[in-house]
Design an enzyme around this catalytic site. Structure first.
Site, mmCIF file in Angstrom:
data_model
loop_
_atom_site.group_PDB
_atom_site.id
_atom_site.type_symbol
_atom_site.label_atom_id
_atom_site.label_comp_id
_atom_site.label_asym_id
_atom_site.label_seq_id
_atom_site.Cartn_x
_atom_site.Cartn_y
_atom_site.Cartn_z
ATOM 1 C CG ASP A 162 3.239 8.091 -15.304
ATOM 2 O OD1 ASP A 162 3.999 8.934 -15.825
ATOM 3 O OD2 ASP A 162 3.403 7.679 -14.144
ATOM 4 N N GLY A 179 -3.673 2.414 -11.816
ATOM 5 C CA GLY A 179 -4.428 2.006 -10.637
ATOM 6 C C GLY A 179 -5.918 2.249 -10.800
ATOM 7 C CG ASP A 214 -2.421 9.366 -6.194
ATOM 8 O OD1 ASP A 214 -3.101 8.624 -5.459
ATOM 9 O OD2 ASP A 214 -1.335 9.019 -6.675
ATOM 10 N NE ARG A 250 -0.025 0.197 -10.736
ATOM 11 C CZ ARG A 250 -0.499 1.395 -10.396
ATOM 12 N NH1 ARG A 250 -0.163 2.465 -11.088
ATOM 13 N NH2 ARG A 250 -1.302 1.529 -9.353
ATOM 14 C CE LYS A 261 -6.497 5.859 -13.390
ATOM 15 N NZ LYS A 261 -5.285 5.304 -12.676
ATOM 16 C CB THR A 262 -5.013 9.784 -10.534
ATOM 17 O OG1 THR A 262 -4.260 9.543 -9.345
ATOM 18 C CG2 THR A 262 -5.016 11.267 -10.813
#
Length: 566
Positions: free
Chosen positions: A189, A97, A222, A158, A219-220
């Site tokens: 992931d 993402g 979340d 992805r 990176k994320t």
């Protein structure tokens, strides 16, 4: 003299007044790199700190080259690399993402590699690496994208590189383009995939028997890629939570203005509640659900509904007929009975994929293969929830929790419970899901500086001959220090697609963390009366420009909210 029409035409293609201004914004860099525009690559040395996981033996057996080369040792900057090689050909890609600040990783990477090395962009994501879709990144490209956007310069996807055919195509891409190193910018992931690629490409790729280096960048939005003091936060989190914080702050002020609505707001962050907690710390809403707390307390869905309903009733008793409920995107997976149902559903769908796809009544097909208790629970849920529980999993085998209208489910159940408590309790609700709005906005100053320095670190690791590491920057409130984390030192075994796979474990909210403890200490007061605040829009200059995430400041023991890099 140009007309207004001429001025408006010039603003097209990412040339708004704001975008033109942020391109010229100076970026602070860690002292180790020297100058921001002409940074010097640093060399690295073992810091004396070694990482390991509960599955270390299996990791060593499956990643022998990477483990032997790194010894799972954390690296620290060790002065300027005056012997940096020339002629390196490096490919960079985005994976997973999008997140604000991605462009600045590429910019930092290009700048530290300098004119004596070549940087290639891969479009889009891992799929582009498999297909060999590379192009050379120029200084003009860097001037155009710096401090702007998320991943639109390269695009992303992805795809998880895991089959023999995919690995063969990657090797072919490296050979055809004489690639010496690959930088994978992604989440847990994606960095797991970087570890696998590093092992596969370790040697025997080129004619001389040498390999291709692989470096990961964290990176994320979340925030679930954290490793204590070694990785305080992943990039994109600060921008996303400040965008969400502004929106939630606006809604909170609307509730106080209209005096009659409850807003149930689901926030992106599928496996952890870091985003929800950060937004709560910024805005102080009436109710904040924390998935990890629900799991620890083993709260049922009915217990959560009861907690919200009672808070609504108490506020109504004080004449407050409004409020905001913050809901983590993935909360449904943390409710014990729902977690058990989802786990069994995942196994059924993994092992009966063809039969499930052909079934006319998919809910009945699945129910017939569930244990009695889970079948009963599935039957009790609204059809709009069941449909989403049975929807296709993502490329990593995860339930697509963003598609499950948890906020609507809670509204419906709270409304029903309030009718049981007292039919005269006023309750009008609106639902929101804040997700994509926060992923690709122009990066905050924190994310812009953080990502640029991550790019400088990744490039320095390549020029230092390292592979199988993830770039990081520590000491964010004390000038910043470039470091490197061995990817194999983070790997664990987890059940995916019905089988065991190596993964980097997601960092969940810890109940004893300073940020969570602060939230717990104030939550009752926020529920009792309106104590909310509006953090306002994200700033690249101005009074709040240098504010780091509140949860990061609390958890790192910082003395203020100000970040200091350089």
């Amino acid at each position: 003299m140009s007309t207004l029409s001429d001025q408006l035409l010039k603003m097209e293609r990412h040339n708004s007044i704001f975008e033109s201004a942020v391109r010229a914004l100076p970026l602070p860099v860690c002292a180790a790199f020297g100058d921001a525009v002409r940074p010097q690559p640093v060399a690295f040395a073992a810091s004396g700190r070694v990482l390991g996981t509960r599955d270390g033996e299996q990791v060593a057996a499956s990643f022998p080259h990477s483990v032997q080369a790194s010894g799972n040792a954390v690296l620290a900057a060790a002065g300027v690399n005056r012997a940096a090689p020339r002629g390196k050909r490096v490919a960079v890609l985005f994976s997973g993402g999008p997140a604000a600040g991605g462009h600045n990783v590429v910019c930092g990477l290009k700048r530290v590699l300098g004119p004596d090395n070549t940087l290639f962009g891969v479009r889009p994501g891992p799929k582009g690496l498999i297909k060999g879709q590379l192009f050379e990144i120029t200084e003009a490209d860097i001037d155009r994208v710096i401090n702007t956007g998320g991943f639109d310069f390269l695009g992303t996807d992805r795809t998880k590189i895991k089959t023999d055919a995919q690995f063969a195509y990657v090797k072919e891409t490296c050979l055809k383009n004489s690639i010496d190193a690959i930088v994978v910018i992604g989440g847990d992931d994606s960095n797991t995939n970087a570890a696998v690629l590093a092992e596969f490409l370790f040697k025997g790729v080129k004619a001389d028997g040498s390999g291709v280096q692989v470096i990961g960048v964290p990176k994320t939005i979340d925030g679930d890629l954290q490793i204590g003091d070694l990785l305080p936060i992943s990039f994109g989190f600060d921008t996303a939570t400040k965008i969400y914080g502004e929106m939630v702050g606006n809604i909170l002020q609307d509730t106080r203005s209209s005096l009659k609505y409850w807003h149930f707001i689901k926030l992106m962050g599928r496996s952890a509640s870091h985003v929800t907690m950060e937004v709560a710390l910024q805005t102080k809403p009436a109710i904040t659900l924390v998935s990890e707390e629900i799991a620890e307390k083993k709260q049922s869905l009915a217990a959560i509904v009861e907690e919200i309903a009672q808070a609504v009733a108490v506020r109504v008793g004080k004449g407050i007929n409004h409020g905001v409920v913050l809901i983590p995107e993935g909360v449904i997976e943390f409710i014990p009975e729902m977690n058990a149902l989802i786990a069994e559903l995942n196994d059924v769908l993994a092992h009966h994929a063809a039969e499930f796809a052909a079934a006319a009544d998919k809910a009945a097909f699945v129910a017939g293969r569930l244990t009695r208790g889970n079948a009963r629970l599935l039957a009790s849920l609204p059809a709009y929830v069941v449909r989403m529980l049975l929807a296709d999993r993502d490329s990593h085998g995860n339930l697509q929790v963003s598609l499950i209208p948890t906020e609507q489910l809670l509204v419906d159940m709270v409304k029903a419970r309030l009718q049981e408590i007292d039919a005269d309790i006023p309750f009008a609700a609106h639902c929101h899901f804040l997700g994509y709005e926060g992923r690709c906005g122009a990066p905050t100053l924190f994310d812009a500086a953080y990502t640029y320095n991550l790019g400088l670190t990744a490039g320095s690791l390549i020029l230092d001959g390292r592979t199988g590491y993830m770039a990081t920057v520590t000491d964010l409130d004390r000038g910043g220090e470039p470091r490197a984390i061995p990817l194999t030192g983070l790997l664990n075994i987890e059940r995916r697609h019905g089988k065991d796979e190596f993964v980097i474990e997601k960092a969940l909210v810890k109940m004893d963390s300073p940020a969570m403890q602060y939230l717990l200490s104030r939550r009752a007061a926020w529920a009792a009366e309106d104590l909310f605040c509006s953090p306002g829009p994200r700033q690249l200059w101005g009074p709040a420009a240098r504010q780091m995430p509140i949860s990061v400041a609390l958890n790192s023991g910082a003395q203020s909210l100000e970040f200091r890099i350089g």
